[in-house]
Every structure is written in C-alpha cells, then in structure tokens.
Scaffold this motif. Structure first.
Motif, PDB file in Angstrom:
ATOM      1  N   LYS A 113      24.162 -29.992 -10.237  1.00 15.51           N
ATOM      2  CA  LYS A 113      23.604 -28.733  -9.750  1.00 15.51           C
ATOM      3  C   LYS A 113      24.680 -27.645  -9.718  1.00 15.51           C
ATOM      4  CE  LYS A 113      21.552 -26.613  -5.614  1.00 15.51           C
ATOM      5  NZ  LYS A 113      22.690 -25.692  -5.391  1.00 15.51           N
ATOM      6  N   LEU A 114      25.853 -27.967  -9.162  1.00 13.67           N
ATOM      7  CA  LEU A 114      26.930 -26.977  -9.107  1.00 13.67           C
ATOM      8  C   LEU A 114      27.420 -26.619 -10.508  1.00 13.67           C
ATOM      9  CD1 LEU A 114      28.947 -28.457  -6.097  1.00 13.67           C
ATOM     10  CD2 LEU A 114      27.509 -26.398  -6.085  1.00 13.67           C
ATOM     11  N   ALA A 115      27.514 -27.624 -11.381  1.00 15.16           N
ATOM     12  CA  ALA A 115      27.954 -27.361 -12.758  1.00 15.16           C
ATOM     13  C   ALA A 115      26.959 -26.473 -13.491  1.00 15.16           C
ATOM     14  CB  ALA A 115      28.150 -28.682 -13.506  1.00 15.16           C
ATOM     15  N   SER A 116      25.672 -26.650 -13.217  1.00 16.70           N
ATOM     16  CA  SER A 116      24.665 -25.810 -13.871  1.00 16.70           C
ATOM     17  C   SER A 116      24.772 -24.360 -13.404  1.00 16.70           C
ATOM     18  CB  SER A 116      23.262 -26.359 -13.590  1.00 16.70           C
ATOM     19  OG  SER A 116      22.885 -26.161 -12.230  1.00 16.70           O
ATOM     20  N   GLU A 117      25.139 -24.144 -12.142  1.00 16.05           N
ATOM     21  CA  GLU A 117      25.330 -22.779 -11.654  1.00 16.05           C
ATOM     22  C   GLU A 117      26.535 -22.122 -12.335  1.00 16.05           C
ATOM     23  OE1 GLU A 117      25.366 -22.494  -7.396  1.00 16.05           O
ATOM     24  OE2 GLU A 117      23.808 -23.999  -7.175  1.00 16.05           O
ATOM     25  N   ILE A 118      27.585 -22.925 -12.541  1.00 16.89           N
ATOM     26  CA  ILE A 118      28.749 -22.404 -13.259  1.00 16.89           C
ATOM     27  C   ILE A 118      28.377 -22.058 -14.698  1.00 16.89           C
ATOM     28  CG2 ILE A 118      31.056 -22.978 -14.100  1.00 16.89           C
ATOM     29  CD1 ILE A 118      31.375 -24.788 -11.661  1.00 16.89           C
ATOM     30  N   ASN A 119      27.622 -22.928 -15.344  1.00 18.58           N
ATOM     31  CA  ASN A 119      27.197 -22.676 -16.718  1.00 18.58           C
ATOM     32  C   ASN A 119      26.304 -21.445 -16.818  1.00 18.58           C
ATOM     33  OD1 ASN A 119      28.608 -24.900 -17.690  1.00 18.58           O
ATOM     34  ND2 ASN A 119      26.868 -26.287 -17.429  1.00 18.58           N
ATOM     35  N   LEU A 120      25.457 -21.247 -15.814  1.00 15.81           N
ATOM     36  CA  LEU A 120      24.604 -20.057 -15.820  1.00 15.81           C
ATOM     37  C   LEU A 120      25.439 -18.796 -15.647  1.00 15.81           C
ATOM     38  CD1 LEU A 120      21.819 -18.767 -15.898  1.00 15.81           C
ATOM     39  CD2 LEU A 120      21.618 -19.186 -13.430  1.00 15.81           C
ATOM     40  N   TYR A 121      26.438 -18.867 -14.777  1.00 15.74           N
ATOM     41  CA  TYR A 121      27.350 -17.735 -14.599  1.00 15.74           C
ATOM     42  C   TYR A 121      28.048 -17.393 -15.920  1.00 15.74           C
ATOM     43  CZ  TYR A 121      31.397 -15.123 -12.872  1.00 15.74           C
ATOM     44  OH  TYR A 121      32.373 -14.174 -12.673  1.00 15.74           O
ATOM     45  N   LYS A 122      28.495 -18.424 -16.613  1.00 10.72           N
ATOM     46  CA  LYS A 122      29.141 -18.214 -17.913  1.00 10.72           C
ATOM     47  C   LYS A 122      28.150 -17.697 -18.943  1.00 10.72           C
ATOM     48  CE  LYS A 122      31.306 -20.869 -21.630  1.00 10.72           C
ATOM     49  NZ  LYS A 122      31.699 -22.222 -22.080  1.00 10.72           N
ATOM     50  N   ALA A 123      26.925 -18.247 -18.940  1.00 14.16           N
ATOM     51  CA  ALA A 123      25.922 -17.831 -19.904  1.00 14.16           C
ATOM     52  C   ALA A 123      25.511 -16.384 -19.741  1.00 14.16           C
ATOM     53  CB  ALA A 123      24.681 -18.733 -19.792  1.00 14.16           C
ATOM     54  N   LEU A 124      25.571 -15.878 -18.515  1.00 17.29           N
ATOM     55  CA  LEU A 124      25.221 -14.482 -18.251  1.00 17.29           C
ATOM     56  C   LEU A 124      26.375 -13.532 -18.554  1.00 17.29           C
ATOM     57  CD1 LEU A 124      23.241 -14.928 -14.916  1.00 17.29           C
ATOM     58  CD2 LEU A 124      22.291 -14.320 -17.137  1.00 17.29           C
ATOM     59  N   GLY A 125      27.510 -14.064 -19.041  1.00 15.66           N
ATOM     60  CA  GLY A 125      28.654 -13.212 -19.325  1.00 15.66           C
ATOM     61  C   GLY A 125      29.293 -12.695 -18.055  1.00 15.66           C
ATOM     62  N   GLY A 126      29.450 -13.587 -17.067  1.00 13.28           N
ATOM     63  CA  GLY A 126      29.891 -13.199 -15.732  1.00 13.28           C
ATOM     64  C   GLY A 126      31.172 -12.414 -15.683  1.00 13.28           C
ATOM     65  N   GLY A 127      31.446 -11.829 -14.521  1.00 11.72           N
ATOM     66  CA  GLY A 127      32.615 -10.989 -14.344  1.00 11.72           C
ATOM     67  C   GLY A 127      33.894 -11.714 -14.701  1.00 11.72           C
ATOM     68  N   TYR A 128      34.845 -10.965 -15.184  1.00 11.94           N
ATOM     69  CA  TYR A 128      36.092 -11.555 -15.634  1.00 11.94           C
ATOM     70  C   TYR A 128      37.249 -10.680 -15.192  1.00 11.94           C
ATOM     71  CZ  TYR A 128      35.979  -7.979 -19.247  1.00 11.94           C
ATOM     72  OH  TYR A 128      35.921  -6.784 -19.905  1.00 11.94           O
ATOM     73  N   SER A 129      38.452 -11.223 -15.279  1.00 16.07           N
ATOM     74  CA  SER A 129      39.642 -10.514 -14.820  1.00 16.07           C
ATOM     75  C   SER A 129      40.419  -9.997 -15.997  1.00 16.07           C
ATOM     76  CB  SER A 129      40.523 -11.456 -13.991  1.00 16.07           C
ATOM     77  OG  SER A 129      41.766 -10.848 -13.720  1.00 16.07           O
ATOM     78  N   GLN A 130      40.976  -8.782 -15.879  1.00 14.74           N
ATOM     79  CA  GLN A 130      41.837  -8.240 -16.904  1.00 14.74           C
ATOM     80  C   GLN A 130      43.292  -8.631 -16.669  1.00 14.74           C
ATOM     81  OE1 GLN A 130      40.839  -6.916 -19.495  1.00 14.74           O
ATOM     82  NE2 GLN A 130      38.933  -5.813 -19.201  1.00 14.74           N
ATOM     83  N   GLU A 131      43.572  -9.304 -15.551  1.00 14.60           N
ATOM     84  CA  GLU A 131      44.951  -9.660 -15.222  1.00 14.60           C
ATOM     85  C   GLU A 131      45.313 -10.972 -15.906  1.00 14.60           C
ATOM     86  OE1 GLU A 131      44.946  -9.908 -11.040  1.00 14.60           O
ATOM     87  OE2 GLU A 131      44.257  -7.866 -10.721  1.00 14.60           O
ATOM     88  N   LEU A 132      46.068 -10.876 -16.970  1.00 14.30           N
ATOM     89  CA  LEU A 132      46.434 -12.064 -17.741  1.00 14.30           C
ATOM     90  C   LEU A 132      47.928 -12.344 -17.564  1.00 14.30           C
ATOM     91  CD1 LEU A 132      44.455 -11.349 -20.992  1.00 14.30           C
ATOM     92  CD2 LEU A 132      43.808 -12.824 -19.134  1.00 14.30           C
TER      93      LEU A 132
END
Length: 462
Positions: free
Chosen positions: A443-462
């Motif tokens: 269940k938790l992994a599916s929420e992470i995958n959905l976040y990734k699938a939606l193009g979730g927020g990301y950081s510019q700090e590399l």
C-alpha cells in the motif's frame, strides 16, 4: 558601397529561411479522464519534503540526492549537452582571428632573373574571418536548435532520474522496514514454537504426548528456523540495496526498526490526464527529443541547397620586419566561395529519409510515454482504493487468528484438542501477520509509485 553590401549579406545570413517542418504537438492517445474517480484537481503534487514527512526518510533522500552516482551522471550529461549546444550555436557567428607570420626563402641562381642566388623575406600580420558559412537556408540554425532541444531533453532526463531516485529510496527504506518487522515476527514465532516443543518434549517424556506430536512440534520449530535465516539474509540484502542508492553514509541508523504503521504520506491531488503532459519529466523529455528531430529534418533539407562561405582578412605585408606597419604596407583579402552539391550517390536523400524516420520514431516514443504515464496513474488510483480495503480485511483476519490461537492454546493445555490444531492456529496467525506486513508495504509503495507517476514535486538542489 562595399560596407552596405556586407551588412546586407550579414542580415540575410542571420535571418535565413528555415526548412524544418513546423512542430505540432501530437494528440495524446489516451482518454480525457480517469475511470472510477471524481478528483480532477490541477494542483501540482506536493514537494517531496511535504509528501515524505518522516524525518528519517527525509534524511535518507537528502543523502541520496547528494551522493547517488546515477544522479551525478545525469547532472554531468546536462552539462555535456549544454556545452554541445554552445558549440553548435557558435558556428552561426563569424570567428575572428589574428595571425602573424614570417617566411624566409633562399632561391638558387637558376630560379632568379639575374642568375644569382637570393634570399627573400616576407612578414605578415592579419586580422580576419576564415570560412564563415552564410546560413542562407538555416542549416546551422537548425543544428543549433536540435542541440538546444537535446539539452532541454537532458534536463528532463535529469529530473526523471531525480524523481525515480527519490521514489526508489523511499521504497527501499520501506522494504527494509518490512523485512525487519517480518524478522521480528519470525523470531517471536520461533520462540513460541520452541516453547511448544519443550512442552511436547516434557509430555512425551512422561508418556502423555505421542512420537507423532513430538515430530510435528520439531518440524514446526525447524520451519521457523529456516524462515529466520531467510529473513536475516533478506534484511541485510535490503540494507545493502538501500546503501547503494544512498551513495554515502546517512546520519540515520538503518538498523533502527520503524513499524510500517507509523508511515503516512500526504494526500495526492489527481489532475486530468492532460496535466501529465506538462508535469511528467519523461513525457517532456520525449517531446524535446521530438522537437530536436524536427530541427534535424530542416538541417537535412538545407544540405540540398548551395552553401556560401566567406573568408576575409586585412593586415600588413612587408619584406622587412621593421617596415611591417609602415604606410603603404596594408593588404586585404576577400574570398567568397560557394559549394553546390551535384552528385553524392543519394547520400543527402538518404540522410533526409533517415531524419524523417527518426522523427516518426520519436513521435511513437512520445505517444508511448503518454500511454505509460496514463497506465501508471490509473493503476495507482485503483491501488489506492483497493489496498485500503485489503488492509482493513487483513487487520480483521489478524484479530480473528489471534483469537483462534488463544483458544486453541487453551484447549490444548486443557487436553481438549490435540497438538495439530494448535500448530495450525500458530501457522495461520503467522501467515496473517506476515501478509498484513506485506500488504501494508504494498500500500505504501503504491502511494510512492502514484506520486512518481503524477510527476511529483522535485528538488533543484543537487
């Protein structure tokens, strides 16, 4: 008059007509809305720090963003494509060079007019342009545009790598917690089986239990020991996999178990499928690659037309070094050249066909990226609903199994039921708890995958 002609030539060169086909975004080959959901919000998914609120997980993700080698390679690829674009763009502008030279030569008497040997000298200093192509048909401009779009695609590839890394670290961390939780369950179960084995051994010694019951108890204990070794190995391997993603040593102690029930992610807003086209990095990358293919067609078409190059310089020429910059020593050169392709055995036509085929391939890649994104989000939406139902059923099953085990243990100790019923109750309770852990992780992994699938927020700090 000459100056006016030169300005006109420069203007034509810099504003040459483009032969690239006009870009039109392909129509998205998916439905306009999701099935079985009414949540149509245009809000961007939260930043990863807001979505993954657990401080331990945040520390792990930050460590990975600083040290992961795949992400470092993606960042270096962006720098490389940026430099390649600058190289292609520089070809559109004249390269001005300064040069100087000296030439001394002895001529034999047979080569001079008076029959006497002589030594000649020549000194020069020049400032000029060498082989600058006037981009009349925008060949250089299209090559520069192609490099620019490739550079933009590499930026989206870096963002996609970063988003995948964030999701992978979170999933790997949860997987480690699931393994450690299961390992603790196996240890507790083994302790229970060993207690039962000691009880049966004592009963067998006094003639109450049979040999069959003793062997059943030993089999159950050995089976638990096998599971213990398996999950000890699996826990170490999961920790090693997480360390590889991190690329460095985190401040967090990875051996500290955290129950999966303690993890909770932020609610994800779900937009229409069309919103993925502006948010998913892999889709944006495919679109930039498609635009680059369009520009490449323009360059291939321009190769069929004449190309004009210009070489010119002005300076000073003298037989004596001391008189190199004296009055009257000035010199200049103006040397335009034109190249017209006549016969090349079909090379230019084949190059154009190749560019057009590459464009069609990139259209297919773009459409496939959209279809993949649609499927991943659709899967995530149905998983979000069904895993809640499945986890609730597992909670009820664990409660029922605990009651069944307590009753079977009591009846066995009172001599009402045999040991087989108790072993069956122990097995069912272990299976129920293990499946609940697995379902909680899924269940938790599916929420992470959905976040990734939606193009979730990301950081510019590399």
């Amino acid at each position: 008059m000459k100056r006016t002609a030169l300005v006109a030539a420069l203007t034509v060169a810099l504003t040459g007509c483009s032969l690239a086909p006009s870009y039109q975004q392909p129509e998205a080959p998916v439905a306009e809305q999701w099935d079985n959901t009414d949540q149509y919000s245009a809000v961007t998914p939260p930043h990863w720090r807001d979505f993954f609120a657990d401080p331990i997980l945040q520390d792990l993700i930050e460590t990975a963003l600083k040290n992961n080698r795949d992400l470092r390679i993606a960042a270096l690829n962006v720098d490389a494509f940026r430099a390649q674009y600058r190289i292609e763009r520089s070809a559109q502008f004249p390269s001005i060079n300064a040069s100087g030279g000296a030439n001394r030569q002895r001529l034999p008497g047979s080569m001079t007019a008076d029959g006497n040997s002589a030594i000649t000298s020549q000194y020069s200093a020049n400032l000029g342009i060498t082989a600058w192509e006037l981009d009349l048909f925008n060949r250089l401009g299209n090559l520069s545009e192609q490099a620019l779009e490739t550079y933009f695609a590499s930026e989206q590839a870096q963002r996609s790598t970063q988003l995948s890394l964030i999701a992978s670290v979170a999933t790997a961390w949860l997987n480690l917690q699931a393994d450690q939780e299961t390992l603790a369950l196996v240890r507790d179960t083994l302790a229970t089986y060993e207690d039962s084995l000691r009880l049966v051994e004592h009963s067998y010694d006094v003639g109450i239990a049979t040999l069959l019951e003793l062997q059943q108890a030993r089999t159950a204990a050995n089976s638990a020991r096998i599971s213990l070794a398996q999950f000890e190995r699996q826990t170490v391997q999961s920790r090693n996999a997480l360390n590889l993603l991190l690329g460095g040593t985190p401040r967090t102690n990875l051996l500290t178990p955290v129950p999966l029930s303690h993890f909770e992610f932020a609610e994800l807003p779900v937009g229409l499928p069309a919103h993925l086209l502006q948010r998913r990095p892999d889709i944006l990358q495919a679109e930039h690659q498609l635009k680059a293919a369009h520009a490449n067609i323009g360059a291939a078409r321009a190769a069929f037309f004449p190309s004009i190059s210009l070489t010119t310089h002005a300076g000073s020429l003298s037989p004596d070094l001391s008189g190199l910059f004296d009055a009257g020593s000035g010199s200049w050169l103006f040397m335009p050249s034109i190249n017209l392709p006549i016969f090349n055995a079909g090379r230019l036509r084949a190059n154009l066909n190749y560019s057009e085929i590459q464009k069609d391939i990139n259209v297919a890649h773009y459409e496939k990226a959209i279809q993949t994104a649609f499927q991943e989000v659709a899967d995530g939406l149905i998983e979000r609903t069904t895993y809640k139902q499945q986890l609730a059923a597992h909670d009820e099953m664990v409660q029922t199994s605990e009651e069944y085990y307590a009753l079977a243990d009591l009846r066995y100790r009172e001599g009402v039921d045999n040991q087989l019923t108790l072993l069956d109750a122990q097995r069912l309770l272990f299976d129920a708890k293990q499946k609940r852990i697995n379902t909680h992780f899924a269940k938790l992994a599916s929420e992470i995958n959905l976040y990734k699938a939606l193009g979730g927020g990301y950081s510019q700090e590399l």
